[in-house]
Design a protein around this motif. Structure first.
Motif, PDB file in Angstrom:
ATOM      1  N   TYR A  78      57.641 -49.020  51.727  1.00 20.82           N
ATOM      2  CA  TYR A  78      56.348 -49.061  51.045  1.00 20.82           C
ATOM      3  C   TYR A  78      55.281 -48.435  51.944  1.00 20.82           C
ATOM      4  CZ  TYR A  78      52.203 -50.755  48.656  1.00 20.82           C
ATOM      5  OH  TYR A  78      50.991 -50.825  47.994  1.00 20.82           O
ATOM      6  N   GLY A  80      51.238 -48.061  52.685  1.00 16.86           N
ATOM      7  CA  GLY A  80      49.969 -48.719  52.402  1.00 16.86           C
ATOM      8  C   GLY A  80      49.136 -48.799  53.664  1.00 16.86           C
ATOM      9  N   TYR A  81      48.209 -49.743  53.707  1.00 15.54           N
ATOM     10  CA  TYR A  81      47.385 -49.909  54.920  1.00 15.54           C
ATOM     11  C   TYR A  81      46.966 -51.363  55.058  1.00 15.54           C
ATOM     12  CZ  TYR A  81      43.130 -49.697  51.991  1.00 15.54           C
ATOM     13  OH  TYR A  81      42.149 -49.926  51.063  1.00 15.54           O
ATOM     14  N   THR A  82      46.826 -51.785  56.297  1.00 21.05           N
ATOM     15  CA  THR A  82      46.651 -53.215  56.559  1.00 21.05           C
ATOM     16  C   THR A  82      45.286 -53.740  56.104  1.00 21.05           C
ATOM     17  OG1 THR A  82      45.747 -52.986  58.793  1.00 21.05           O
ATOM     18  CG2 THR A  82      48.149 -53.026  58.598  1.00 21.05           C
ATOM     19  N   CYS A  84      43.950 -53.041  53.334  1.00 16.74           N
ATOM     20  CA  CYS A  84      43.954 -53.043  51.873  1.00 16.74           C
ATOM     21  C   CYS A  84      43.624 -54.451  51.373  1.00 16.74           C
ATOM     22  CB  CYS A  84      45.323 -52.615  51.347  1.00 16.74           C
ATOM     23  SG  CYS A  84      45.381 -52.458  49.558  1.00 16.74           S
ATOM     24  N   CYS A  88      48.090 -53.752  48.463  1.00 12.82           N
ATOM     25  CA  CYS A  88      49.182 -53.755  49.444  1.00 12.82           C
ATOM     26  C   CYS A  88      49.736 -55.158  49.710  1.00 12.82           C
ATOM     27  CB  CYS A  88      48.751 -53.115  50.765  1.00 12.82           C
ATOM     28  SG  CYS A  88      48.534 -51.340  50.637  1.00 12.82           S
ATOM     29  N   GLU A  91      51.831 -56.135  46.731  1.00 10.83           N
ATOM     30  CA  GLU A  91      53.087 -55.392  46.605  1.00 10.83           C
ATOM     31  C   GLU A  91      54.090 -55.822  47.675  1.00 10.83           C
ATOM     32  OE1 GLU A  91      53.495 -53.243  43.883  1.00 10.83           O
ATOM     33  OE2 GLU A  91      55.550 -53.629  44.502  1.00 10.83           O
ATOM     34  N   LEU A  92      53.615 -56.019  48.894  1.00  9.28           N
ATOM     35  CA  LEU A  92      54.523 -56.436  49.964  1.00  9.28           C
ATOM     36  C   LEU A  92      55.061 -57.837  49.688  1.00  9.28           C
ATOM     37  CD1 LEU A  92      52.571 -54.921  52.983  1.00  9.28           C
ATOM     38  CD2 LEU A  92      54.853 -54.227  52.217  1.00  9.28           C
ATOM     39  N   PHE A 114      57.198 -51.023  56.252  1.00  2.42           N
ATOM     40  CA  PHE A 114      55.807 -50.791  55.846  1.00  2.42           C
ATOM     41  C   PHE A 114      55.296 -49.598  56.660  1.00  2.42           C
ATOM     42  CE2 PHE A 114      51.325 -51.408  57.089  1.00  2.42           C
ATOM     43  CZ  PHE A 114      50.729 -51.271  55.849  1.00  2.42           C
ATOM     44  N   THR A 116      52.110 -47.110  57.330  1.00  2.00           N
ATOM     45  CA  THR A 116      50.673 -47.002  57.068  1.00  2.00           C
ATOM     46  C   THR A 116      50.268 -45.576  56.692  1.00  2.00           C
ATOM     47  OG1 THR A 116      48.443 -47.439  57.887  1.00  2.00           O
ATOM     48  CG2 THR A 116      50.006 -46.544  59.478  1.00  2.00           C
ATOM     49  N   GLY A 174      51.506 -46.335  45.030  1.00  2.47           N
ATOM     50  CA  GLY A 174      52.151 -47.573  45.460  1.00  2.47           C
ATOM     51  C   GLY A 174      53.583 -47.754  45.021  1.00  2.47           C
TER      52      GLY A 174
END
Ligand code: NI
Length: 210
Positions: A78, A80-82, A84, A88, A91-92, A114, A116, A174
């Protein structure tokens, strides 16, 4: 700038149209809405669609991680960014819920990743702690911006900075990617796929390869 001649303009328009059409073709291949199994959790894609490829990123220990990390087992990836605020983390959590819905012996064969798309703020330590908060075996990866752009491009992940200052957000796509033991894309899941359905699809794939 000199006013472009008509033939130059025509060529330019033709080139732009060609780029637009090929982008559309790729998009249609990976976003066909025809549901497979799993209650439509899975995205159908043409086997010819090239998704993935070589990369060079950095894990929480500051070590280099390449596409070889995907070999030999299943990887659930996946982007994403922390920072978010909602998408994110949701979804996680969903990915972890899907794995929790599986036979534990099969879930063990999947490594969640994960990656980024905000390396400016997501340092190795930040992605490591963030990933570990969702699943003890989830691996957080970051890298320099060029490396992140490269992997995003090869996985057809869209991302862009939204807003200014320290508290900027990131727009990003995503999808969840399942990579097989051969390092190739096995399947893709829509954002916010139903976790039990996703777990069922994962079980089908993982149990196929012993
Ligand atoms: Ni997000």
């Amino acid at each position: 700038m000199r006013r472009p001649s008509l033939p130059t303009l025509t060529a330019l328009i033709a080139a732009l149209a060609a780029i637009g059409i090929s982008a559309l073709v790729v998009w249609n291949q990976i976003s066909t809405t025809a549901p497979l199994s799993g209650g439509g959790a899975v995205i159908n894609f043409a086997p010819s669609t090239e998704v993935g490829g070589p990369f060079e990123l950095i894990n929480g220990e500051g070590e280099t991680v390449t596409e070889k990390a995907f070999l030999g087992g299943y990887s659930l990836v996946y982007f994403g960014y922390t920072y978010c605020p909602d998408v994110c983390p949701t979804e996680l959590s969903n990915i972890v819920a899907a794995m929790d819905a599986m036979d534990p012996a099969l879930a063990e064969k999947i490594t969640p990743f994960f990656i980024t798309i905000d390396p400016e703020r997501d340092t190795p330590e930040v992605v490591k702690d963030y990933a570990a908060a969702f699943h003890p075996r989830m691996i957080g990866l970051t890298g320099d911006i060029d490396a992140i752009r490269d992997i995003a491009q090869s996985y057809r992940v869209y991302f862009a900075k939204a807003g200014e200052g320290e508290d900027y957000l990131m727009d990003h796509s995503g999808y969840v990617y399942l990579i097989g033991p051969d390092g190739d894309l096995a399947t893709m899941f829509r954002p916010n796929a139903d976790a039990p359905s996703m777990g069922g699809v994962l079980e089908t794939f993982v149990s196929k390869s012993g």
